[in-house]
Every structure is written in structure tokens, then in C-alpha cells.
Scaffold this motif. Structure first.
Motif, mmCIF file in Angstrom:
data_model
loop_
_atom_site.group_PDB
_atom_site.id
_atom_site.type_symbol
_atom_site.label_atom_id
_atom_site.label_comp_id
_atom_site.label_asym_id
_atom_site.label_seq_id
_atom_site.Cartn_x
_atom_site.Cartn_y
_atom_site.Cartn_z
ATOM 1 N N ASN A 173 0.861 -1.179 0.000
ATOM 2 C CA ASN A 173 0.000 0.000 0.000
ATOM 3 C C ASN A 173 0.898 1.230 0.000
ATOM 4 N N ILE A 174 1.293 1.666 -1.177
ATOM 5 C CA ILE A 174 2.216 2.781 -1.309
ATOM 6 C C ILE A 174 1.437 4.015 -1.729
ATOM 7 N N HIS A 175 1.627 5.101 -0.977
ATOM 8 C CA HIS A 175 0.917 6.338 -1.283
ATOM 9 C C HIS A 175 1.868 7.509 -1.076
ATOM 10 N N ALA A 176 1.338 8.722 -1.167
ATOM 11 C CA ALA A 176 2.188 9.912 -1.160
ATOM 12 C C ALA A 176 2.896 10.129 0.166
ATOM 13 N N ARG A 177 2.400 9.563 1.275
ATOM 14 C CA ARG A 177 2.997 9.795 2.581
ATOM 15 C C ARG A 177 3.761 8.574 3.099
ATOM 16 N N THR A 178 3.957 7.570 2.249
ATOM 17 C CA THR A 178 4.618 6.342 2.703
ATOM 18 C C THR A 178 6.037 6.608 3.193
ATOM 19 N N ALA A 179 6.793 7.402 2.455
ATOM 20 C CA ALA A 179 8.200 7.637 2.799
ATOM 21 C C ALA A 179 8.425 8.955 3.524
ATOM 22 N N MET A 180 7.341 9.628 3.962
ATOM 23 C CA MET A 180 7.507 10.929 4.616
ATOM 24 C C MET A 180 8.157 10.740 5.985
ATOM 25 N N PRO A 181 9.246 11.461 6.275
ATOM 26 C CA PRO A 181 9.904 11.310 7.580
ATOM 27 C C PRO A 181 9.077 11.917 8.704
ATOM 28 N N GLY A 182 9.386 11.531 9.936
ATOM 29 C CA GLY A 182 8.668 12.057 11.098
ATOM 30 C C GLY A 182 9.238 13.359 11.627
ATOM 31 N N TRP A 183 10.133 13.998 10.881
ATOM 32 C CA TRP A 183 10.781 15.226 11.321
ATOM 33 C C TRP A 183 9.772 16.367 11.391
ATOM 34 N N LEU A 184 9.803 17.127 12.491
ATOM 35 C CA LEU A 184 8.868 18.228 12.692
ATOM 36 C C LEU A 184 9.537 19.590 12.550
ATOM 37 N N GLY A 185 10.791 19.612 12.076
ATOM 38 C CA GLY A 185 11.463 20.884 11.834
ATOM 39 C C GLY A 185 12.462 21.280 12.903
ATOM 40 N N GLU A 186 12.609 20.466 13.945
ATOM 41 C CA GLU A 186 13.548 20.826 15.009
ATOM 42 C C GLU A 186 14.992 20.645 14.541
ATOM 43 N N ARG A 187 15.933 21.364 15.225
ATOM 44 C CA ARG A 187 17.341 21.283 14.849
ATOM 45 C C ARG A 187 17.907 19.932 15.245
ATOM 46 N N LEU A 188 18.736 19.363 14.375
ATOM 47 C CA LEU A 188 19.350 18.067 14.644
ATOM 48 C C LEU A 188 20.626 18.262 15.455
ATOM 49 N N ASP A 189 20.682 17.640 16.633
ATOM 50 C CA ASP A 189 21.883 17.648 17.467
ATOM 51 C C ASP A 189 22.612 16.331 17.226
ATOM 52 N N VAL A 190 23.599 16.353 16.301
ATOM 53 C CA VAL A 190 24.273 15.124 15.901
ATOM 54 C C VAL A 190 25.025 14.506 17.072
ATOM 55 N N GLY A 191 25.720 15.324 17.864
ATOM 56 C CA GLY A 191 26.486 14.794 18.994
ATOM 57 C C GLY A 191 25.608 14.055 19.978
ATOM 58 N N TRP A 192 24.469 14.667 20.334
ATOM 59 C CA TRP A 192 23.545 14.002 21.256
ATOM 60 C C TRP A 192 22.996 12.714 20.645
ATOM 61 N N ALA A 193 22.659 12.763 19.347
ATOM 62 C CA ALA A 193 22.099 11.585 18.689
ATOM 63 C C ALA A 193 23.088 10.424 18.692
ATOM 64 N N ILE A 194 24.372 10.719 18.412
ATOM 65 C CA ILE A 194 25.377 9.657 18.402
ATOM 66 C C ILE A 194 25.582 9.105 19.808
ATOM 67 N N ASP A 195 25.606 9.998 20.823
ATOM 68 C CA ASP A 195 25.753 9.527 22.204
ATOM 69 C C ASP A 195 24.632 8.579 22.598
ATOM 70 N N VAL A 196 23.438 8.854 22.106
ATOM 71 C CA VAL A 196 22.274 8.013 22.444
ATOM 72 C C VAL A 196 22.272 6.713 21.634
ATOM 73 N N LEU A 197 22.655 6.799 20.365
ATOM 74 C CA LEU A 197 22.467 5.660 19.457
ATOM 75 C C LEU A 197 23.658 4.720 19.424
ATOM 76 N N HIS A 198 24.877 5.250 19.390
ATOM 77 C CA HIS A 198 26.047 4.399 19.140
ATOM 78 C C HIS A 198 26.439 3.631 20.393
ATOM 79 N N PRO A 199 26.564 2.296 20.297
ATOM 80 C CA PRO A 199 26.887 1.509 21.495
ATOM 81 C C PRO A 199 28.277 1.778 22.039
ATOM 82 N N LEU A 200 29.183 2.346 21.229
ATOM 83 C CA LEU A 200 30.551 2.596 21.679
ATOM 84 C C LEU A 200 30.787 4.053 22.054
ATOM 85 N N ALA A 201 29.743 4.903 21.965
ATOM 86 C CA ALA A 201 29.927 6.316 22.279
ATOM 87 C C ALA A 201 30.201 6.484 23.758
#
Length: 453
Positions: free
Chosen positions: A423-451
Motif C-alpha cells: 500500500n504505497i501512497h504519497a505519505r509512505t516515505a515521509m519522515p517524522g521530522w517536525l522541523g527541530e534542529r538536529l543535534d548530531v552529537g547528542w544523537a550519536i551519544d544516544v544511538l552508538h553503542p561505543l559512544a
């Protein structure tokens, strides 16, 4: 006189209400078709992975990427990337399913497969669904920095742990115990193997000259540990005798092949085709090596004694070789294009073929072997073009014809996905981003098991 700089600003045109709805429909159609294409790309990658695993490309081509470049028309770099992603998705089922449903774009999946493992796949899938392709690329770059840092730290730890302890035991024997870096250990293992082989050849030659065989020797053959000890002694003696110098990395070694003239002219003819140490090689290999090598003609009497030795000559003179490189610009085998190669006599010189530019073609090592030993054929047409054939005689075109495309490819794509229950439609691949700034350092600290915490 003051001059003012002029800045051109494009006017903002507000669409009318009627055109807004029309543009929204157009945007939805673009988004839906993009998701349909991503789902079709997942199927394409599945096929590439199976084709690669079953070596379907091994029909004169050196890799699956090279075959894709020839058969599909992909750029060589893009083809290599498709093969890499296809292989990676074989062990990443969640990312593969998200691409197959059109939920993630190929761009996101391509980036995520650079760092994803079965253990980290789920959290990276969440990154792909939540962020844009730019967000994913930034997260992956940060992830790889942590990976490189961890790898560098592990390499440094291994380097500091390197050690070799040499001491004398109570019975006078010298004991050696140590830890080497992986690359240094690989060099040592290769050196020990070469020394063991040299000692074996020396012992075998002594047995033959004494008229004995291995079965007649009363002493038990040395164990592997004893052979390693003898090999290490030989390495040390050789180093002290010749001086401790690793030598130039570009040293080249000569391979000498002794082959009878009838064998060069006809692979089915009787006669010898052996290396300098007596090892047999097939006649086709000798013909390939003789295509572009120095040769020395030796004549023998009926008893096998050498009666005449000619001067060493080059099969292809330097001036002709330069012309060959200038004309062919690399390997001429369809789909290859490798820059470096060897001169191939289309009609072998041993069968009367002239060493002329029209009778020569540039082939890389892999495809020179394919023509001589694997049954591929090449001939020059009357118009000067080369024609290659597979071992079964079928032509191998320089550029294959593209497959027929249906009249409505988009409709066919949608129908195929509907049959698969997608069931593929216009919103199938739409990301959940709401416009907030991406904090890469925080994201890596949370996601990477070796951070670092």
C-alpha cells in the motif's frame, strides 16, 4: 564615485486556490512514484544479490559491478555501490523490508548500510524513518567518526601490547614468547612458510642425490613445531647473511617457461610446457605468456642436448607497444576498460600471425587468460573492429541492447506492487521530522553503542 551593488531577488508568487490543489496533487504523485521506485529498487537489489552470490557475472567479467556496468549501463562507481548495498541488505532484514515497502528511500538505505550491523539495525532504522536524507547522512558521518576513533584506540592498544620475550631456560634451550600486531604476524607466518618450503626442497634434493626416498629414512620426520623452529633459524641466518634490508617493494621476479615450438602453434600437439622448476603448465597458458614476453629460442639434438641458443628478443617491440597503448587505451574486452594490459596476438605468432598493430589487441591479465584458457574468442573484422565471442560461440557485444519497455511502465509498476499487497501512497516515505534542529552529537551519544557516556 560610490557604486551600489545590485542584488536580484526573485519575486515570490502566491498560487491561487485552484492551482494550489493542483500542485498538491502533483506533489503527491511525485512522492508516491518515488516510493514506488524505491520499492522496485529493493527487488532489483534482491536480484543483484542472488546474481552476485551465484556468480552469474563470471562469464568473462571480473566482478558483478563490471557486469552491471556493461549490461545495464550503470556508471562503474554506481554499480559497485549497488552491489555493496545489495550484499549488506542480505544481513539487514529490517532495512531491506523498509525499502521494499517504500518507507525508506534508496538514498537513506545506502547511507545506513555503511554503518549498520544486525545489532544496531533497529535503532538506525528509527533514524531513517524520523529524519530526512540529510539528517541520515550527518548521523552516519558522526557514527563513522566514533567507529574510526574506537578502531584507532584498539589499534593503539594492540600496538602498545606488542612484545617478544627471549630468554634461556634451565636446560639451555632458548624460549621465545611474544605478541605481534596482525600485519606483522602475517609477514612472520609467510616467512616461516617460505622457509619451511625451502628446507623441504633442500632435504628432498639431498635424498634424491643419495638415492633414498622419504620412506627409506630411518629417522622420524620432524613435527610441525620442529619444522617451525628450523624455519625460524633459517630466517635468522638468512637475515644476518644478506643484511637486514626489506628491499624495494617494487621488485619483479621472472617466470621462465620451457615450451616446445609445436605446442605454441597447436595446444593439442605433443611436447613439453613446463616451468623452470619442472612444474607442468597447460599449453594454453604457455601461449598466453608467449603472447607478450621475452623469448629465447634454443635448439636441441635428438638426445636433448642444447646445440644452439639464440639471443633474447621481445615479442612486441617498444615502439609498437606504445602505438598499441595509444590506440586501444586499455583492455578491449567488452565491459572492462582497464587501463593496463598486455599485448595479445589475435593470430598467435607461433601460428604465423604477424607482430603488427592490426594483429594486436590490448587485454588485461584477467581477460587475456579468458581468451587463451577459458575458450573466449576474438577476431578483427574487415572494418577494423574487434568481435568477441563466448566459449559457446555466441557473440559478446560491446554494448548489449536495452530490454523492451512496456508502454505504461508506471502503471505496470503500480499493478505489480498492488499484487504484492504493498500500500504505497504519497505519505509512505515521509519522515517524522517536525522541523527541530538536529543535534548530531547528542544523537550519536544516544544511538552508538561505543559512544562515550
Amino acid at each position: 564615485m560610490n557604486t551600489a551593488s545590485c542584488v536580484s531577488i526573485a519575486p515570490i508568487i502566491e498560487p491561487t486556490v485552484g492551482t494550489t490543489a493542483e500542485l498538491d496533487r502533483l506533489g503527491d504523485e511525485i512522492a508516491e512514484l518515488s516510493a514506488q521506485l524505491d520499492a522496485a529498487t529493493a527487488r532489483l537489489l534482491d536480484l543483484i544479490r542472488e546474481f552476485d552470490a551465484r556468480a552469474g557475472w563470471n562469464t568473462g567479467f571480473r566482478s558483478c559491478a563490471e557486469w552491471l556496468s556493461w549490461r545495464v549501463g550503470l556508471d562503474r562507481g554506481a554499480a559497485r555501490e549497488r552491489v555493496r548495498v545489495a550484499r549488506a541488505l542480505g544481513s539487514l532484514p529490517r532495512l531491506a523490508q523498509a525499502l521494499a515497502r517504500g518507507e525508506l528511500s534508496y538514498s537513506k538505505v545506502r547511507a545506513l548500510t555503511r554503518v549498520a550491523t544486525p545489532e544496531t539495525e533497529e535503532r538506525l532504522l528509527a533514524v531513517g524513518r524520523a529524519g530526512t536524507a540529510e539528517h541520515v547522512e550527518r548521523i552516519v558521518r558522526g557514527w563513522r567518526r566514533v567507529d574510526r576513533l574506537a578502531e584507532a584506540q584498539e589499534t593503539a592498544r594492540r600496538h602498545t601490547r606488542r612484545a617478544v620475550h627471549v630468554y634461556q631456560d634451565e636446560d639451555g634451550m632458548v624460549v621465545i614468547r611474544g605478541r605481534l600486531a596482525p600485519e606483522v604476524g602475517a609477514v612472520l607466518i609467510q616467512a616461516l612458510t617460505a622457509a619451511r618450503d625451502a628446507l623441504y626442497q633442500r632435504a628432498h634434493a639431498q635424498n634424491v642425490s643419495a638415492g633414498t626416498s622419504g620412506a627409506d629414512v630411518s629417522a622420524e620426520p620432524p613435527t610441525m613445531a620442529q619444522q617451525q623452529a628450523d624455519a625460524l633459524a633459517l630466517i635468522a641466518e638468512t637475515a644476518l647473511h644478506h643484511g637486514i634490508d626489506p628491499g624495494a617493494p617494487g621488485e619483479r621476479y621472472q617466470v621462465v617457461v620451457h615450451v616446445d615450438a609445436p605446442v605454441l602453434a597447436d595446444a593439442d600437439a605433443s611436447g613439453q610446457s613446463v616451468l623452470d622448476d619442472g612444474a607442468h603448465v597447460c599449453a594454453e597458458t604457455s601461449q598466453r605468456l608467449a603472447c607478450d614476453a621475452s623469448r629465447v629460442v634454443m635448439r636441441h639434438d635428438p638426445d636433448g642436448r642444447v646445440v644452439e641458443v639464440g639471443a633474447r628478443t621481445r615479442t612486441i617491440p617498444p615502439a609498437l607497444r606504445r602505438a598499441l597503448h595509444h590506440r586501444d587505451r586499455g583492455c578491449r574486452f567488452p565491459g572492462c576498460g582497464g587501463r593496463f594490459g598486455q599485448g595479445h596476438h589475435i593470430r598467435h605468432w607461433a601460428r604465423g600471425g604477424p607482430t603488427t598493430l592490426s594483429n594486436l589487441a590490448m587485454l588485461c591479465r584477467r581477460h587475456h587468460r579468458a581468451v587463451h584458457e577459458e575458450g573466449y574468442q576474438v577476431e578483427r573484422q574487415s572494418d577494423g573492429e574487434l568481435r568477441f565471442r563466448r566459449p559457446d560461440g555466441r557473440p559478446l557485444p560491446e554494448s548489449p541492447a536495452l530490454p523492451a519497455v512496456p508502454g505504461d511502465p508506471v502503471g505496470m509498476l503500480r499493478a505489480r506492487h498492488d499484487e504484492c499487497g504493498l500500500n504505497i501512497h504519497a505519505r509512505t516515505a515521509m519522515p517524522g521530522w517536525l522541523g527541530e534542529r538536529l543535534d548530531v552529537g547528542w544523537a550519536i551519544d544516544v544511538l552508538h553503542p561505543l559512544a562515550a557516556p
